[in-house]
Write a protein that holds these residues in place. Sequence first.
Motif, PDB file in Angstrom:
ATOM      1  N   PHE B 193       5.550 -14.353  12.294  1.00  8.85           N
ATOM      2  CA  PHE B 193       6.364 -13.598  11.099  1.00  8.85           C
ATOM      3  C   PHE B 193       7.493 -14.054  10.659  1.00  8.85           C
ATOM      4  O   PHE B 193       8.498 -14.374  11.242  1.00  8.85           O
ATOM      5  CB  PHE B 193       6.448 -12.131  11.516  1.00  8.85           C
ATOM      6  N   VAL B 194       7.623 -14.677   9.409  1.00 13.76           N
ATOM      7  CA  VAL B 194       8.838 -14.977   8.757  1.00 13.76           C
ATOM      8  C   VAL B 194       9.235 -14.340   7.329  1.00 13.76           C
ATOM      9  O   VAL B 194       8.122 -13.813   6.910  1.00 13.76           O
ATOM     10  CB  VAL B 194       8.706 -16.423   8.527  1.00 13.76           C
ATOM     11  N   PRO B 198       9.967 -14.034  -1.574  1.00 15.79           N
ATOM     12  CA  PRO B 198       8.843 -13.300  -2.254  1.00 15.79           C
ATOM     13  C   PRO B 198       8.623 -11.812  -1.611  1.00 15.79           C
ATOM     14  O   PRO B 198       8.307 -10.816  -2.132  1.00 15.79           O
ATOM     15  CB  PRO B 198       7.619 -14.190  -2.605  1.00 15.79           C
ATOM     16  N   MET B 199       8.622 -12.173  -0.307  1.00 15.87           N
ATOM     17  CA  MET B 199       8.131 -10.953   0.506  1.00 15.87           C
ATOM     18  C   MET B 199       9.307  -9.887   0.366  1.00 15.87           C
ATOM     19  O   MET B 199       8.937  -8.901   0.133  1.00 15.87           O
ATOM     20  CB  MET B 199       8.244 -11.107   2.161  1.00 15.87           C
ATOM     21  N   ASN B 202       9.197  -8.429  -3.346  1.00 21.47           N
ATOM     22  CA  ASN B 202       7.864  -7.579  -3.435  1.00 21.47           C
ATOM     23  C   ASN B 202       8.057  -6.380  -2.827  1.00 21.47           C
ATOM     24  O   ASN B 202       7.452  -5.351  -3.043  1.00 21.47           O
ATOM     25  CB  ASN B 202       6.772  -8.251  -3.085  1.00 21.47           C
ATOM     26  N   LEU B 203       8.442  -6.356  -1.334  1.00 23.67           N
ATOM     27  CA  LEU B 203       8.751  -5.120  -0.556  1.00 23.67           C
ATOM     28  C   LEU B 203       9.892  -4.069  -1.486  1.00 23.67           C
ATOM     29  O   LEU B 203       9.478  -2.927  -1.461  1.00 23.67           O
ATOM     30  CB  LEU B 203       9.182  -5.599   0.659  1.00 23.67           C
ATOM     31  N   LYS B 205      10.462  -4.096  -4.491  1.00 24.67           N
ATOM     32  CA  LYS B 205       9.888  -3.593  -5.674  1.00 24.67           C
ATOM     33  C   LYS B 205       9.022  -2.227  -5.592  1.00 24.67           C
ATOM     34  O   LYS B 205       9.064  -1.333  -6.236  1.00 24.67           O
ATOM     35  CB  LYS B 205       8.737  -4.879  -6.222  1.00 24.67           C
ATOM     36  N   ALA B 206       8.532  -2.167  -4.406  1.00 27.02           N
ATOM     37  CA  ALA B 206       7.603  -1.136  -4.307  1.00 27.02           C
ATOM     38  C   ALA B 206       8.165   0.009  -3.379  1.00 27.02           C
ATOM     39  O   ALA B 206       7.865   0.926  -3.335  1.00 27.02           O
ATOM     40  CB  ALA B 206       6.255  -1.564  -3.381  1.00 27.02           C
ATOM     41  N   HIS B 207       9.333  -0.372  -2.503  1.00 31.49           N
ATOM     42  CA  HIS B 207       9.867   0.689  -1.556  1.00 31.49           C
ATOM     43  C   HIS B 207      11.333   0.442  -1.823  1.00 31.49           C
ATOM     44  O   HIS B 207      11.884  -0.803  -1.773  1.00 31.49           O
ATOM     45  CB  HIS B 207       9.522   0.293  -0.101  1.00 31.49           C
ATOM     46  N   ILE B 215       8.691  -0.368   7.613  1.00 36.19           N
ATOM     47  CA  ILE B 215       7.572  -1.198   7.187  1.00 36.19           C
ATOM     48  C   ILE B 215       7.806  -2.766   8.153  1.00 36.19           C
ATOM     49  O   ILE B 215       6.594  -2.845   8.913  1.00 36.19           O
ATOM     50  CB  ILE B 215       7.670  -1.701   5.861  1.00 36.19           C
ATOM     51  N   LYS B 218       6.029  -2.079  11.363  1.00 35.30           N
ATOM     52  CA  LYS B 218       4.761  -2.106  11.709  1.00 35.30           C
ATOM     53  C   LYS B 218       4.270  -3.318  11.802  1.00 35.30           C
ATOM     54  O   LYS B 218       2.956  -3.688  12.035  1.00 35.30           O
ATOM     55  CB  LYS B 218       3.721  -1.631  10.316  1.00 35.30           C
ATOM     56  N   SER B 219       4.988  -4.817  11.864  1.00 29.50           N
ATOM     57  CA  SER B 219       4.441  -5.932  11.965  1.00 29.50           C
ATOM     58  C   SER B 219       4.089  -6.305  13.454  1.00 29.50           C
ATOM     59  O   SER B 219       4.390  -5.527  14.190  1.00 29.50           O
ATOM     60  CB  SER B 219       5.537  -7.060  11.601  1.00 29.50           C
ATOM     61  N   PHE B 220       3.192  -7.176  13.467  1.00 33.12           N
ATOM     62  CA  PHE B 220       2.764  -7.575  14.937  1.00 33.12           C
ATOM     63  C   PHE B 220       3.791  -8.488  15.745  1.00 33.12           C
ATOM     64  O   PHE B 220       3.958  -7.978  16.909  1.00 33.12           O
ATOM     65  CB  PHE B 220       1.692  -8.634  14.610  1.00 33.12           C
ATOM     66  N   ARG B 469       9.488 -12.269  -8.835  1.00 33.39           N
ATOM     67  CA  ARG B 469       8.460 -11.760  -7.659  1.00 33.39           C
ATOM     68  C   ARG B 469       7.304 -12.216  -7.556  1.00 33.39           C
ATOM     69  O   ARG B 469       6.378 -12.009  -6.764  1.00 33.39           O
ATOM     70  CB  ARG B 469       8.771 -10.279  -7.354  1.00 33.39           C
ATOM     71  N   ARG B 472       4.835 -16.713  -5.383  1.00 38.51           N
ATOM     72  CA  ARG B 472       4.990 -16.233  -4.194  1.00 38.51           C
ATOM     73  C   ARG B 472       4.131 -17.360  -3.400  1.00 38.51           C
ATOM     74  O   ARG B 472       3.285 -17.365  -2.848  1.00 38.51           O
ATOM     75  CB  ARG B 472       3.592 -15.035  -4.154  1.00 38.51           C
TER      76      ARG B 472
END
Lengths: 356, 620
Positions: B193-194, B198-199, B202-203, B205-207, B215, B218-220, B469, B472
Amino acid sequence: MTTHELEQLLLQQPVSLLHRLARGRISRHFRSGKRKLIDLLLQASAENRPGLESDLAALIEEQSQRQQARPAATAPKPKVPARPATSPISTRPHRAEEHGHHEPPVSLHEWLSGIGVPQAQPFVPDAWQVDALAKLAETDVVVSVPTGSGKTYVAIEATKRAMQENRTVIYTSPLKALSNTKFTEFSRLFGPEQVGILTGDRREHAQAPLLIMTTEILRNLLYDAAGGEIDVRLDTLGLVIMDESQYLADPERGVVWEETLIFCPSQARLLLLSASIGNPQDIADWLTAIRPNPCALIRHTKRSVPLRAGYLHPNEKLTPLFRTAGIPYGQPHLLHPEAKRLFAEYEEETGPSRSR
Amino acid sequence: MPPSIHPVDLVATLRQRNLTPAIIFLTSRRACDEAMQSFERSQVTLPKAQQDQIARVLAQVTEQYPSIAEHPLIDTVQRIGVAAHHAGHLPSWKIAVEELMRTGSLDAVFATTTLAAGVDFPARTVVVTQSSIRKARDFTDLTASEIQQLAGRAGRRGKDLVGFAVITPSPYIDLTVLTKGLTGQPEAIHSQFVISYPMVLNLLKAHPREQIQSILAKSFAQFQLNQRTAVLETKLDGLRAEMEPFGPRVCSDWITQWQVFDQARKRKKPRGLGARQESPDVAARLHFLTPGRVVGLTRGRGIILRQYRSKGQHAPMVTLLRDGGSLNECPASIVTQVFDRTFDCEETSAYPWCTPQTLEQLTHHLLDLPPRLPILPILTHQNEEIPLDSSIIQTLGDFACPTCPSRQACQRDFPRASRVRQDIQRHMKSIQALQTSLWHRFQERIDVLERFGYLNATAQLTADGEWARLIRIDHSLLITELIRAEAFGAIDPPLLAAVMASIAHDDDRPGSFPRGSAGLVTLLFQVRKLAESLAPHEAPPMLRADVAALTERWVADQTLTWIGLARLTTMAEGDMFRLFARTIEFLSQLKTLKATHPSLAESADQAIAGMRRGVLEELP
Ligand SMILES: Nc1ncnc2c1ncn2[C@@H]1O[C@H](COP(=O)(O)OP(=O)(O)OP(=O)(O)O)[C@@H](O)[C@H]1O
Ligand SMILES: [Mg+2]
């Protein structure tokens, strides 16, 4: 356990297990022989003996489970004490080694026998394929099986079912080239109007019930959906198939798999298809933690076509690589005497030029 | 004895033993091509029936992919039933070879180990000639997973009763790596995970920012960090149990109490000769020289792996991972600066004091560090221990300790108890770090985006953030900054394609190329300058002018054929294809900016149209 008992127990283990135990405890442990390795392990763990003992117990447990899962034909079964604490002192040699060294090595003739084409048989799905499909009717599924086992069959059957229920299916692969191959294959199977493909700048049949794309494209769709710009009809999405999911560990692109799985709509089923990896249970446990339903894991390590390993000398002499015809899982030291001799000869002769 | 078997003899042996069709993995594209050449000179010829079958299959695939017909090796392949398959070839040719293999028309294929997973390309036999592969300019041993992926192609379901993995030696082969890989368990996989710009955009933008942490949880990545936390927590439980016998005494925090008393007591006495004091500077820094910390040295930089005291002098020492990748044990005074940057460090109790994975990650981190790093300001105390108010020392008599009933117990237990307590605190800090590291990295990105004006002070997207955003891809910051600097003003499609190619291309294989236009040279100069100024925030791309020039040619001269283009350069066709495919991908991201940057989007659209011809049109 006393130090002596621990030492005896370590002595009974195959070297491969000791190496696994040595990971993170001893640097450059691959250079040491068994005896040296045990000494180093005992030294290194002086401060944390319970840690070593519990790791050892776990490895032994894991190994005995693996051996039970493996069919008798492929490898000799070493007897490993299921609970190490109960039988620590035993000076007789390990049975696996006994077996390996006393049974005569396989002959080249035996090793080469049985080559051929199997008789055509009606297609009968494997138990694990049936199992995966049954589980998928209930919940998300992670499949981790060896290369060439037949994961595509599971993908196809699952797609058929979802399509019958009028649900959209997204199939992702890590590479554009693979997407293309699957596009051709699935178009032939389901009919061209049923299959679409999405790339960065092209869309063919974007309204088809089965859409093929790379994982990056799906991640972008999910970004857009989260940002409020619905693109493809995610509301009818019933199934997301991620082929070659072991890419999760790709240093550059793995993060995209994670994002996709985090943002995947909860009403869609997930089907992760992966080659054999060491910790598929971790993936399933992770998905269980973040998804509405517990994720099922289908895994096995048995190859559908048995594998044999050989050694070919530069002078064209061919010999089996191991003493056994099949691969002696967990026992890399069971080399065929002939292969051992030839390779030693090779190292001897090419030695000087290698150090140059 | 030759260092390795001759390819012609190898295939002959496999044929004779009935071990064909076979995939022969060689170390490089070059080795594959040379193997093919050695067949061109050989006398072997296939029986007519097999030659016809090859011709039939090829004709069929060529219908869909016409470029196959122009492949120079078609005749050789048909005559000898052997082909090469590697990344230097066009995808269409690789598809042809795969189809030939699937239909069982070939006897052998020479391939590199990069043969992608999932490509349906099985054989009866797989030949392995190496135990290591080149990764990032270095040779690394093949992992068990990789060896099993290679060997796994042996034995086709429904076509073979058994499959064979044959090892044939070549110089530098290590047989034990292969035997262990064949018999061992595939490795566990780890999250990679990096957090990219853009991540973040985009995150956000939505949250709202408040939700981001949940959020990321919830990552591995976090799942695996939690597994490590669990291990530490078990250790912590053990330590707490160890602490129990030292439970509440007369004073609730007897350890600190005793420590202060003890210090004060000793300070009253004249200093002994043996107790060497480090300078206050060094002493103040010591607290920060924890595993994972980035520090500045007189020459270069390093990452701390461990802090300890030398045996004889009790001088503060550190184990350092240095720029060149070497591990050094040096006096702590070697550290000249402490940076405000630490990395995760999974410690171990023996050399090199961290896990091999950590060591590898840290080595990479060290290489990737931006040239300038924020320095941690460190307050220097005059005394190295807890600063004692002189009044306390004066009133030593006020301590209850001298007459306390548990004085003896405190004196006896202090060394162990304080060590255990330190361990507990260290573990708690590590757990804290494991739980917050992702969020910290996210915040670092937020800070940068805010400084550049893509986010406002409350981490909401600004007008620029709204369109940024949509970019990507790698090097997104460079691309969006170029757009904002109006570097692409009213840019011509060929020039735009060329610049995007230089940003997209990440291969440093050398070659000869056509020259670029004067306009391209000037523009690339600007791009390079901007990329360098962004270096602390985003690693600059290679920005090769030569591949840019090749792309410019292809778009500018619409009469140029693929073959004609290939003649202008020594770049392999497969590499040219990949370069253009990736460029198209980058351009298609610019195309999504239609609403805010219509002329740029239009130019990108034209550039894509200009690139998609010939072989580039064969695949979607
Ligand atoms: N139950 C079965 N019985 C017989 N053959 C099968 C069965 N299932 C699949 N196969 C065949 O096995 C071969 C390999 O299948 P497939 O390509 O799906 O493997 P895979 O698991 O996806 O492998 P990879 O890891 O290479 O992607 C195919 O030719 C397929 O037809
Ligand atoms: Mg597959």
